[in-house]
Design an enzyme around this catalytic site. Sequence first.
Site, PDB file in Angstrom:
ATOM      1  N   LYS A 177      47.388  51.916  42.450  1.00 29.06           N
ATOM      2  CA  LYS A 177      47.444  51.033  43.611  1.00 29.06           C
ATOM      3  C   LYS A 177      46.705  49.755  43.271  1.00 29.06           C
ATOM      4  CE  LYS A 177      45.057  50.122  47.182  1.00 29.06           C
ATOM      5  NZ  LYS A 177      45.409  48.676  47.297  1.00 29.06           N
ATOM      6  N   GLU A 382      25.592  40.553  45.046  1.00 26.45           N
ATOM      7  CA  GLU A 382      26.709  40.151  44.193  1.00 26.45           C
ATOM      8  C   GLU A 382      27.550  39.107  44.921  1.00 26.45           C
ATOM      9  OE1 GLU A 382      29.984  42.214  41.306  1.00 26.45           O
ATOM     10  OE2 GLU A 382      29.862  42.982  43.357  1.00 26.45           O
TER      11      GLU A 382
END
Length: 481
Positions: A177, A382
């Site tokens: 996916k 991040e």
Amino acid sequence: MSDQPFFGHIIDGEEVPSAGGETFEVWNPWTREVWASAADGQEEDAHRAIASSRRAFDEGPWPRMSRAERAGAIHALADLMEARSDDLATLDSTNMAKPFAQAKHDVARSVHNFRFFADHQRDHTGEVFPMDSGHHSYSEFGPAGVVAAISPWNFPLMMATWKIAPAIAWGNTCIIKPSEDTPASVTLLGRLATEAGLPDGVLNVLNGHGAPAGSTLTGDDRVDRVTFTGSSQTGKLVMASAATHLAPVSLELGGKGANIVFDDADLDNAVHWAIEAIFRNAGQICLAGSRLFVQDGIYDAFMERFVAAAEALTIGDPFDPTTTFSALASRKHFEKVSSYVQQAKDLDGTLRTGGVADDGTWVVRPTIIEGLGLDSAPYCEEIFGPVCVVNRFDTEDKAVHLANDTRYGLNAMLFTENLSRAHRVASRLKAGTVWVNCFFIRDLRTPFGGVGDSGVGREGGDFSREFFTEPKAVVMQIDRG
């Protein structure tokens, strides 16, 4: 009828729409326009893909082929990828504004992934364990079954092949996916797998969102392995879903990589790799060297060169051969990265260069920030964009402490001409990969993964073999006559 490209699911060797006709738009981040559409997988589509892969594993020829036969089929797929390398690279460049030259590099690495793992499984041996009790033991590695692989948008083709290649090489069937932001190149890969003659169901492509498409894959007890690359937050959800049926997981998650430059470093080399580590792919790399630590003795000289090199990057159309830096991959991500730049300003950080473009594009220019606190969000979290926070250090111990003071542990870099220091510091850094005087160099035999919030498990070489197989011990009694 629209003349835009359409990317369907690849299930049982056929490209098909979603059962209910659901679709989603696919954007070009550079032009900020919709350029294609894709099938939006629902639970029914996921179940169809799982059933196909389950049938291909339980009844089909793939797991029962000889290793040489599987290797041959995978090399045939790699041949087709090489022949269509421009097409694959064009799709990634269009889909996420990756400079075309970098996309071509990614295709070459994707081809290498397939060729490496095709040969790795073909040539690998088990182990023999001599025993003194009149018995003989050996190990063998049989395929685990159906693999659900979920890949990210920052390296759409390359990261997908990093998962697909070892999975199918070792005799598993695989459902990939890709990210809903970047379905194009992986769908073409699925088409090429059919063209290369891989049996139906060996590689299925399920397009769609994390829910319901991805969550249906990870939570289904017909799936034997789950491998995921993405954010740490989503990784926790994937692990919890797979735990409902005790499927082993491999998670490669976020990072906040430390880049340590000692005062005896080769400055030209250190600057070159510092630029690559944070500004390649517009900083959209989990391995990015987003926390830069420079020793006092060379700080000013390094920063002068680093800022100049960042400002020399050519921002523009990803298909312009002079472009080295382009837009971020989506409006949503542009807004996220932009918010961190604004936070840095609000916290009185000093922008040595960069900032958010004011021309309406989804561009955040190569950004270098000094003066942020070690507890600030732009320093700790991040960002996944072209934003580098810089700090000084004086001693080796201080550098190691700063580098390890994070919940992440995917990778680190260090630059020094002192051989003993290189080995000593590398061993002290809490990271899955440490690059010394370089960045982004991969040997596919080595372990890849992180510690802490950067993930669970390792892949690569024998580590991929152990994850994608069921190691078995065979113990035989010997008739001594």
